[in-house]
Design a protein around this motif. Structure first.
Motif, mmCIF file in Angstrom:
data_model
loop_
_atom_site.group_PDB
_atom_site.id
_atom_site.type_symbol
_atom_site.label_atom_id
_atom_site.label_comp_id
_atom_site.label_asym_id
_atom_site.label_seq_id
_atom_site.Cartn_x
_atom_site.Cartn_y
_atom_site.Cartn_z
ATOM 1 N N ASP A 398 45.772 32.387 24.185
ATOM 2 C CA ASP A 398 46.013 33.829 24.074
ATOM 3 C C ASP A 398 44.758 34.555 23.598
ATOM 4 O OD1 ASP A 398 48.598 33.537 24.918
ATOM 5 O OD2 ASP A 398 49.434 33.406 22.887
ATOM 6 N N GLN A 399 44.051 33.940 22.651
ATOM 7 C CA GLN A 399 42.810 34.563 22.164
ATOM 8 C C GLN A 399 41.745 34.615 23.269
ATOM 9 O OE1 GLN A 399 42.211 31.878 18.847
ATOM 10 N NE2 GLN A 399 42.801 33.459 17.359
ATOM 11 N N VAL A 400 41.667 33.560 24.059
ATOM 12 C CA VAL A 400 40.690 33.515 25.143
ATOM 13 C C VAL A 400 41.058 34.542 26.211
ATOM 14 C CG1 VAL A 400 39.672 32.090 26.947
ATOM 15 C CG2 VAL A 400 40.108 31.124 24.683
ATOM 16 N N ILE A 401 42.345 34.639 26.532
ATOM 17 C CA ILE A 401 42.790 35.622 27.537
ATOM 18 C C ILE A 401 42.450 37.033 27.072
ATOM 19 C CG2 ILE A 401 44.849 36.665 28.579
ATOM 20 C CD1 ILE A 401 46.062 33.826 28.649
ATOM 21 N N ALA A 402 42.586 37.286 25.780
ATOM 22 C CA ALA A 402 42.261 38.607 25.247
ATOM 23 C C ALA A 402 40.768 38.908 25.427
ATOM 24 C CB ALA A 402 42.656 38.684 23.765
ATOM 25 N N LEU A 403 39.921 37.905 25.210
ATOM 26 C CA LEU A 403 38.471 38.096 25.401
ATOM 27 C C LEU A 403 38.151 38.401 26.864
ATOM 28 C CD1 LEU A 403 37.029 35.235 23.156
ATOM 29 C CD2 LEU A 403 36.834 37.693 22.754
ATOM 30 N N LEU A 404 38.798 37.681 27.778
ATOM 31 C CA LEU A 404 38.534 37.872 29.202
ATOM 32 C C LEU A 404 39.036 39.236 29.670
ATOM 33 C CD1 LEU A 404 39.447 34.280 30.399
ATOM 34 C CD2 LEU A 404 37.162 35.284 30.265
ATOM 35 N N LYS A 405 40.136 39.684 29.104
ATOM 36 C CA LYS A 405 40.634 41.026 29.447
ATOM 37 C C LYS A 405 39.681 42.100 28.944
ATOM 38 C CE LYS A 405 45.590 40.081 29.889
ATOM 39 N NZ LYS A 405 46.944 40.365 29.345
ATOM 40 N N ASP A 406 39.049 41.845 27.802
ATOM 41 C CA ASP A 406 38.041 42.793 27.306
ATOM 42 C C ASP A 406 36.872 42.896 28.280
ATOM 43 O OD1 ASP A 406 39.505 43.326 25.053
ATOM 44 O OD2 ASP A 406 38.410 41.920 23.762
ATOM 45 N N ILE A 407 36.483 41.755 28.857
ATOM 46 C CA ILE A 407 35.380 41.754 29.832
ATOM 47 C C ILE A 407 35.782 42.575 31.066
ATOM 48 C CG2 ILE A 407 33.951 40.317 31.333
ATOM 49 C CD1 ILE A 407 34.280 38.055 29.263
ATOM 50 N N LYS A 408 37.005 42.330 31.532
ATOM 51 C CA LYS A 408 37.474 43.085 32.701
ATOM 52 C C LYS A 408 37.527 44.585 32.399
ATOM 53 C CE LYS A 408 40.207 39.815 35.385
ATOM 54 N NZ LYS A 408 41.479 39.600 36.098
ATOM 55 N N CYS A 409 37.967 44.903 31.193
ATOM 56 C CA CYS A 409 38.070 46.319 30.813
ATOM 57 C C CYS A 409 36.683 46.974 30.777
ATOM 58 C CB CYS A 409 38.754 46.429 29.442
ATOM 59 S SG CYS A 409 38.963 48.119 28.854
ATOM 60 N N TYR A 410 35.678 46.235 30.262
ATOM 61 C CA TYR A 410 34.329 46.768 30.201
ATOM 62 C C TYR A 410 33.818 47.122 31.594
ATOM 63 C CZ TYR A 410 29.237 46.824 29.774
ATOM 64 O OH TYR A 410 27.914 47.173 29.852
ATOM 65 N N PHE A 411 33.931 46.171 32.524
ATOM 66 C CA PHE A 411 33.405 46.421 33.869
ATOM 67 C C PHE A 411 34.245 47.430 34.656
ATOM 68 C CE2 PHE A 411 31.278 42.227 33.202
ATOM 69 C CZ PHE A 411 29.970 42.670 33.379
ATOM 70 N N SER A 412 35.490 47.650 34.260
ATOM 71 C CA SER A 412 36.313 48.647 34.966
ATOM 72 C C SER A 412 35.840 50.059 34.658
ATOM 73 C CB SER A 412 37.784 48.479 34.577
ATOM 74 O OG SER A 412 37.984 48.833 33.215
ATOM 75 N N HIS A 413 35.132 50.227 33.544
ATOM 76 C CA HIS A 413 34.642 51.545 33.159
ATOM 77 C C HIS A 413 33.170 51.758 33.512
ATOM 78 C CE1 HIS A 413 38.245 51.177 30.565
ATOM 79 N NE2 HIS A 413 38.306 52.512 30.709
ATOM 80 N N ILE A 414 32.459 50.684 33.839
ATOM 81 C CA ILE A 414 31.032 50.802 34.149
ATOM 82 C C ILE A 414 30.772 50.211 35.531
ATOM 83 C CG2 ILE A 414 28.677 50.148 33.436
ATOM 84 C CD1 ILE A 414 29.667 49.999 30.591
ATOM 85 N N PRO A 415 30.608 51.039 36.541
ATOM 86 C CA PRO A 415 30.385 50.543 37.906
ATOM 87 C C PRO A 415 29.027 49.820 38.018
ATOM 88 C CG PRO A 415 30.998 52.863 37.908
ATOM 89 C CD PRO A 415 30.678 52.502 36.500
ATOM 90 N N PHE A 416 28.979 48.925 38.995
ATOM 91 C CA PHE A 416 27.718 48.246 39.292
ATOM 92 C C PHE A 416 26.802 49.222 40.009
ATOM 93 C CE2 PHE A 416 25.323 45.699 42.537
ATOM 94 C CZ PHE A 416 24.403 45.170 41.649
#
Length: 466
Positions: A398-416
């Motif tokens: 669960d802790q690891v999934i939370a970290l990975l969701k944070d990564i997804k959230c970061y890139f969802s707000h900052i386009p390549f």
């Protein structure tokens, strides 16, 4: 002297003959007093004198001459053997006419022989030193080629320098890291007390000479170091680093760049080191430079063999090796870890639409963010073109999934961003498998995480090119 001895022998023989004549004449007169005849007495005298001369020559004079001749010849042979060549200025080439002269010649030859023995001893000493030097070269070269332990190589070089340089008693190697110099090897000093000691470049011997790469001899060590600040001066004084009479020092260089110094010290004699010792310490300084350069090359080769050149994270083989090491530690200590297999979306479409340079930048942007996270993975490696493995130890799924969701959230707000354009938001699919709750071996962990990653990928793929 020879004439005096010859006259003495003749006089002795004459006295002996007269003594015999007197005795014979006296005996004849008493025995034949009634019929004494002077002619018979004269005949007896002649016979006695002849007999005395004959027996004296046979049993005294002749053996003496033979003995003298043999002794003379013996000394001549002895001195001729001692004469090394025609230019040795020995008087043995001259004709000796007496035993005294022969003895003088022998003494002169003996003196010359002692001088030759001293020269041979000095030559043997030089040869022994050269032999040690040659052995040191072989051993140091072998160690440089064989070993990757740079600290062990530095200590070996220092030990050999102490062994070979005459009058060497202590020594140290300082390396420069662009800000200061610090001790990397020592002999005769307390490494524990000086391991954190640091010199600025303007505090070392080489700073005060025109050619810093030439060896130099220093005799007033404490006076030189009196320029140090009080704390540094006291540290060196407490560790008896000033109890030195003489030092010889040489700079270490790599590609004509200053890299440190090697210092050899003597605590007893201010004239312990001379100019003849400078080429020796310079050789050891050069060998240190070779060893350090090889270590740098080896480090670079090892880095390239362990890390992905584009992203600077572990490549597949090194990532798997690191996971095996962690797995064994967790087995031993009854600990757990979570393996994440992650695959980026849309890389092929970026490559096809904008070229591989854009695709490479997409990967680097993604990996740089994960590597810079405060809670970054314990192991992070690129195991495929757009596929990655992440390992988090001592965390629940669960802790690891939370970290990975944070990564997804970061890139969802900052386009390549590429070529002044926002192309897409980076997305990815991931799968997690934990040890030992879900799998007990590495292949099973990868297989489960891989399957879960594909399941998640189908849900998260959102390819959009603006």
């Amino acid at each position: 002297m020879k004439q005096v001895k010859s006259a003495l022998i003749k006089h002795s023989m004459l006295a002996l003959a007269l003594l015999f004549i007197s005795f014979i004449d006296y005996f004849y007169r008493n025995l034949f007093d009634s019929s004494y005849n002077p002619f018979v007495s004269l005949l007896l005298v002649i016979l006695t004198l002849s007999a005395t001369i004959y027996f004296s020559h046979k049993y005294y004079l002749r053996p003496y001459k033979i003995l003298f001749s043999e002794v003379n010849n013996c000394y001549k042979e002895m001195i001729n053997e001692l004469a090394m060549d025609e230019d040795n200025n020995l008087p043995s080439q001259k004709q000796a006419h007496s035993l005294e002269e022969m003895l003088n010649l022998y003494k002169s030859a003996q003196k010359h022989q002692l001088e030759m023995v001293c020269q041979l001893k000095n030559t043997n000493k030089v040869l022994d030193q050269n032999n040690k030097f040659a052995n040191a070269i072989v051993q140091i070269t072998s160690e440089i080629l064989r070993s990757g332990d740079i600290h062990g190589i530095l200590q070996l070089i220092l030990n050999k320098a102490i062994e070979i340089i005459p009058n060497a008693q202590k020594g140290s190697i300082l390396l420069y890291n662009e800000d200061y110099l610090e001790y990397k090897a020592m002999y005769g000093y307390d490494m524990e007390a000086l391991k954190d000691f640091k010199f600025n470049f303007n505090e070392i011997f080489q700073y005060h000479v025109e050619d810093i790469y030439e060896p130099m001899i220093i005799t007033e060590i404490e006076k030189f170091n009196s320029k140090l600040n009080k704390d540094k001066f006291n540290v060196l004084k407490d560790t008896k680093s000033f109890d030195l009479k003489c030092s010889i020092s040489c700079a270490i260089s790599i590609d004509n760049q200053f890299y440190g110094t090697i210092n050899i010290d003597n605590t007893e004699n201010s004239n312990a080191f001379i100019d003849e010792h400078k080429p020796i310490i310079k050789y050891f300084a050069e060998q240190i430079g070779v060893a350090l350069k090889n270590a740098q090359l080896l480090e670079k080769i090892l880095y390239l063999s362990h890390y992905d050149s584009m992203t600077n994270i572990c490549n597949r083989s090194y990532c798997e090796e690191q996971i095996r090491v962690l797995h064994k530690e967790c087995e031993k200590n009854n600990q757990g870890y979570s393996l994440v297999v992650l695959d980026m979306n849309d890389l092929k479409q970026i490559n096809d639409s904008y070229g591989h340079e854009a695709g490479d930048k997409l990967i680097v942007t993604f990996t740089n963010y994960i590597s810079s996270m405060e809670q970054k993975p314990d192991i992070f490696g690129r195991i495929g073109g757009d596929e990655f493995a992440l390992v988090y130890s001592n965390r629940t799924n669960d802790q690891v999934i939370a970290l990975l969701k944070d990564i997804k959230c970061y890139f969802s707000h900052i386009p390549f961003h590429y070529n002044n354009r926002d192309l897409l938001n980076i997305t990815f699919g991931f799968g997690i498998c934990s040890y030992p709750d879900e799998a007990s071996d590495i292949p099973t962990l990868f297989r489960i995480a891989d399957q879960r990653m594909y399941d998640d990928k189908r849900k998260s793929k959102t390819f959009k090119i603006k």
